[in-house]
Write a protein that holds these residues in place. Sequence first.
Motif, PDB file in Angstrom:
ATOM      1  N   THR A   1      31.615 -11.700  24.416  1.00 39.70           N
ATOM      2  CA  THR A   1      30.948 -10.699  25.251  1.00 39.70           C
ATOM      3  C   THR A   1      31.323  -9.296  24.796  1.00 39.70           C
ATOM      4  O   THR A   1      30.481  -8.394  24.731  1.00 39.70           O
ATOM      5  CB  THR A   1      31.323 -10.890  26.737  1.00 39.70           C
ATOM      6  N   PHE A   2      32.584  -9.117  24.458  1.00 40.65           N
ATOM      7  CA  PHE A   2      33.048  -7.828  23.952  1.00 40.65           C
ATOM      8  C   PHE A   2      32.254  -7.433  22.703  1.00 40.65           C
ATOM      9  O   PHE A   2      31.754  -6.309  22.603  1.00 40.65           O
ATOM     10  CB  PHE A   2      34.549  -7.907  23.647  1.00 40.65           C
TER      11      PHE A   2
ATOM     12  N   LEU B   1      41.568 -11.147  23.693  1.00 37.40           N
ATOM     13  CA  LEU B   1      40.517 -11.368  24.683  1.00 37.40           C
ATOM     14  C   LEU B   1      40.152 -12.826  24.901  1.00 37.40           C
ATOM     15  O   LEU B   1      39.529 -13.161  25.915  1.00 37.40           O
ATOM     16  CB  LEU B   1      39.259 -10.582  24.279  1.00 37.40           C
TER      17      LEU B   1
ATOM     18  N   ASP C   1      30.915  -3.588  31.267  1.00 35.05           N
ATOM     19  CA  ASP C   1      31.607  -4.861  31.497  1.00 35.05           C
ATOM     20  C   ASP C   1      33.098  -4.613  31.683  1.00 35.05           C
ATOM     21  O   ASP C   1      33.642  -3.611  31.204  1.00 35.05           O
ATOM     22  CB  ASP C   1      31.422  -5.807  30.295  1.00 35.05           C
TER      23      ASP C   1
ATOM     24  N   GLU D   1      38.310 -16.025  25.414  1.00 34.00           N
ATOM     25  CA  GLU D   1      36.902 -16.347  25.690  1.00 34.00           C
ATOM     26  C   GLU D   1      36.039 -15.112  25.959  1.00 34.00           C
ATOM     27  O   GLU D   1      34.821 -15.169  25.834  1.00 34.00           O
ATOM     28  CB  GLU D   1      36.812 -17.290  26.884  1.00 34.00           C
ATOM     29  N   GLN D   2      36.652 -13.995  26.291  1.00 39.65           N
ATOM     30  CA  GLN D   2      35.903 -12.764  26.566  1.00 39.65           C
ATOM     31  C   GLN D   2      35.444 -12.072  25.283  1.00 39.65           C
ATOM     32  O   GLN D   2      34.623 -11.157  25.332  1.00 39.65           O
ATOM     33  CB  GLN D   2      36.776 -11.769  27.329  1.00 39.65           C
ATOM     34  N   HIS D   3      35.978 -12.487  24.132  1.00 40.42           N
ATOM     35  CA  HIS D   3      35.731 -11.780  22.877  1.00 40.42           C
ATOM     36  C   HIS D   3      34.255 -11.737  22.502  1.00 40.42           C
ATOM     37  O   HIS D   3      33.746 -10.701  22.047  1.00 40.42           O
ATOM     38  CB  HIS D   3      36.571 -12.379  21.743  1.00 40.42           C
TER      39      HIS D   3
ATOM     40  N   PHE E   1      36.868  -6.197  30.937  1.00 39.66           N
ATOM     41  CA  PHE E   1      37.626  -7.145  30.121  1.00 39.66           C
ATOM     42  C   PHE E   1      39.068  -7.098  30.573  1.00 39.66           C
ATOM     43  O   PHE E   1      39.593  -6.039  30.919  1.00 39.66           O
ATOM     44  CB  PHE E   1      37.513  -6.781  28.638  1.00 39.66           C
TER      45      PHE E   1
END
Length: 174
Positions: free
Chosen positions: A102-103, A96, A27, A98-100, A29
């Motif tokens: 997924t991370f 991050l 992915d 909103e990406q957190h 980020f």
Amino acid sequence: MSYVIDLDAERREVQYPDGIPVKFAGDQFIFPAELPAEALDPILSDELDLVGLLGEVIDSAEGDAGVKEVVNALFRRPSLPRKFLAAVRETYAILLGEQHATFLENRPSIGDYVRLTTGLTKVYGVELGKLFRSAASSESDSPTSNPTSPATTGSTPDGSGSAPDSPDSSASDG
């Protein structure tokens, strides 16, 4: 008019206008181009008290701290490793956004956090050791002190301070 400090001068956003891309577990980020000050709040919190820990270690060793003093101080704070990991996760949540989620789904290891943090500190130009150092230790009011290098130089490459490209970073996304 010339300014001593020009906060409008070229910033990292020029180098990374869309943020700092990081590849992890397949992915991508995007981290902010500039390190937001609030991202350090979890690490510097009173609850975590890393500054107090460092002071205790230095005091216990009379300024000559070694591994033994660090380990002893950690044993006096048995919840510190868990609190520190929570602070690291909170810092990455801030960075991050909103990406957190997924991370975290990619289940980063301690090594992943260390490598990512090391790479980001190079790109951001932030060293935790410098954050904890007293301001007086880096300044000199002595009339005999001279700068070690000129204020500006034409020899510094534009990519100075950036993390090295990974071997597969040149591969196309197609």
